[in-house]
Design a protein around this motif. Structure first.
Motif, PDB file in Angstrom:
ATOM      1  N   TYR A 176      58.407 -11.755  68.227  1.00 15.57           N
ATOM      2  CA  TYR A 176      58.050 -10.756  69.245  1.00 15.57           C
ATOM      3  C   TYR A 176      58.758 -11.052  70.567  1.00 15.57           C
ATOM      4  O   TYR A 176      59.372 -10.169  71.176  1.00 15.57           O
ATOM      5  N   SER A 177      58.682 -12.307  71.019  1.00 15.73           N
ATOM      6  CA  SER A 177      59.288 -12.686  72.298  1.00 15.73           C
ATOM      7  C   SER A 177      60.808 -12.595  72.242  1.00 15.73           C
ATOM      8  O   SER A 177      61.449 -12.180  73.210  1.00 15.73           O
ATOM      9  N   ASN A 183      65.948  -7.103  73.973  1.00 11.89           N
ATOM     10  CA  ASN A 183      65.909  -5.717  74.447  1.00 11.89           C
ATOM     11  C   ASN A 183      66.044  -5.636  75.962  1.00 11.89           C
ATOM     12  O   ASN A 183      66.643  -4.689  76.480  1.00 11.89           O
ATOM     13  N   GLU A 184      65.502  -6.614  76.676  1.00  7.95           N
ATOM     14  CA  GLU A 184      65.638  -6.625  78.139  1.00  7.95           C
ATOM     15  C   GLU A 184      67.094  -6.768  78.549  1.00  7.95           C
ATOM     16  O   GLU A 184      67.526  -6.182  79.551  1.00  7.95           O
ATOM     17  N   TRP A 185      67.868  -7.531  77.775  1.00  7.54           N
ATOM     18  CA  TRP A 185      69.288  -7.714  78.083  1.00  7.54           C
ATOM     19  C   TRP A 185      70.114  -6.465  77.771  1.00  7.54           C
ATOM     20  O   TRP A 185      71.288  -6.400  78.117  1.00  7.54           O
ATOM     21  N   THR A 186      69.530  -5.477  77.105  1.00  5.67           N
ATOM     22  CA  THR A 186      70.267  -4.239  76.818  1.00  5.67           C
ATOM     23  C   THR A 186      70.022  -3.168  77.886  1.00  5.67           C
ATOM     24  O   THR A 186      70.598  -2.094  77.818  1.00  5.67           O
ATOM     25  N   LEU A 193      73.885  -6.958  76.599  1.00  9.05           N
ATOM     26  CA  LEU A 193      73.978  -6.776  75.159  1.00  9.05           C
ATOM     27  C   LEU A 193      73.968  -5.302  74.775  1.00  9.05           C
ATOM     28  O   LEU A 193      73.410  -4.474  75.491  1.00  9.05           O
ATOM     29  N   LEU A 194      74.564  -5.023  73.638  1.00  4.72           N
ATOM     30  CA  LEU A 194      74.520  -3.698  73.037  1.00  4.72           C
ATOM     31  C   LEU A 194      73.669  -3.788  71.772  1.00  4.72           C
ATOM     32  O   LEU A 194      73.880  -4.664  70.932  1.00  4.72           O
ATOM     33  N   LYS A 200      67.175  -1.869  58.351  1.00  2.00           N
ATOM     34  CA  LYS A 200      65.825  -1.890  58.896  1.00  2.00           C
ATOM     35  C   LYS A 200      65.717  -2.740  60.159  1.00  2.00           C
ATOM     36  O   LYS A 200      64.633  -2.909  60.701  1.00  2.00           O
ATOM     37  N   GLU A 201      66.835  -3.297  60.621  1.00  2.00           N
ATOM     38  CA  GLU A 201      66.806  -4.137  61.810  1.00  2.00           C
ATOM     39  C   GLU A 201      67.870  -3.685  62.800  1.00  2.00           C
ATOM     40  O   GLU A 201      68.552  -2.671  62.589  1.00  2.00           O
ATOM     41  N   HIS A 202      67.995  -4.399  63.907  1.00  2.00           N
ATOM     42  CA  HIS A 202      69.026  -4.119  64.902  1.00  2.00           C
ATOM     43  C   HIS A 202      69.877  -5.366  65.103  1.00  2.00           C
ATOM     44  O   HIS A 202      69.372  -6.484  64.984  1.00  2.00           O
ATOM     45  N   ILE A 203      71.157  -5.157  65.378  1.00  2.00           N
ATOM     46  CA  ILE A 203      72.013  -6.273  65.743  1.00  2.00           C
ATOM     47  C   ILE A 203      72.367  -6.153  67.212  1.00  2.00           C
ATOM     48  O   ILE A 203      72.390  -5.054  67.771  1.00  2.00           O
TER      49      ILE A 203
END
Length: 207
Positions: A176-177, A183-186, A193-194, A200-203
């Motif tokens: 979770y963390s 996500n905060e870095w995107t 980050l992109l 089913k996941e994100h890179i």
């Protein structure tokens, strides 16, 4: 007093929810990294229960194909390891049941109810718990400079991209963390980050 040397290893992690004292509530989970592959499980069963190697894999393969057919037709399947049933939902919010159309219904996977089987089987082997001193999530998240450095090291290690799971294992964060931090870095005017969907996941890749 001697340290307990048997029982399930567990970790303690904070949650985002505050308790009555204003501090984050915590939760427990089995120690990270406690994982068996199907091959390792089959090797164990071969040694312990005299099963032929790959016999279990073949049984699982046949079960998935047969059960998949009946689940697709709407059947609930009761087995010795629990029950399986198709999980349905609506593609939109509807308050009048007469307005629900076939096209509004979607398949959301399979619901699994283990029942009492696993509890009864695990009690035969269960021998209490042992605390594993996992890294302090709040302490890791507080040092943003070091965390960003670990993010770049992790990306380099995994050939240019990372997932939340890889980042969690590399840093000691919870999934979770790790996902929240990535996500905060995107976000913002100068994201680092992109985020790109993959299955089913994100890179996450550096910008």
């Amino acid at each position: 007093m001697p340290r307990k040397n048997s029982g399930m290893w567990y970790e303690v992690h904070p949650t985002p929810v505050k308790g009555e004292d204003g501090k984050n509530l915590v939760y427990v989970r089995p120690k990270s990294g406690m994982k068996l592959t199907m091959r390792q499980l089959e090797e164990y069963c071969e040694r312990t229960y005299n099963l032929r190697y790959s016999e279990m894999s073949r049984a699982f393969d046949v079960f998935i194909r047969a059960a998949g057919r009946f689940l697709a037709e709407g059947y609930r399947i009761d087995t010795p390891i629990g029950s399986f049933a198709p999980k349905l939902s609506l593609t939109k919010q509807v308050t009048d049941s007469d307005l629900v159309k076939d096209r509004d219904v979607r398949l959301d996977g399979v619901e699994y109810n283990p029942g009492k089987f696993w509890n009864e089987e695990m009690k035969k082997w269960h021998d209490g718990f042992r605390r594993y001193q996992n890294p302090d999530t709040q302490e890791i998240l507080a040092d943003k400079e070091k965390l960003e450095q670990m993010m770049r090291e992790c990306i380099q290690k995994y050939h240019g991209y990372i997932t939340a799971g890889l980042f969690a294992r590399y840093t000691g964060l919870t999934l979770y963390s790790a996902r929240k931090q990535l996500n905060e870095w995107t976000k913002g005017d100068n994201p680092k980050l992109l985020k790109t969907p993959r299955g089913k996941e994100h890179i996450y890749t550096e910008i």
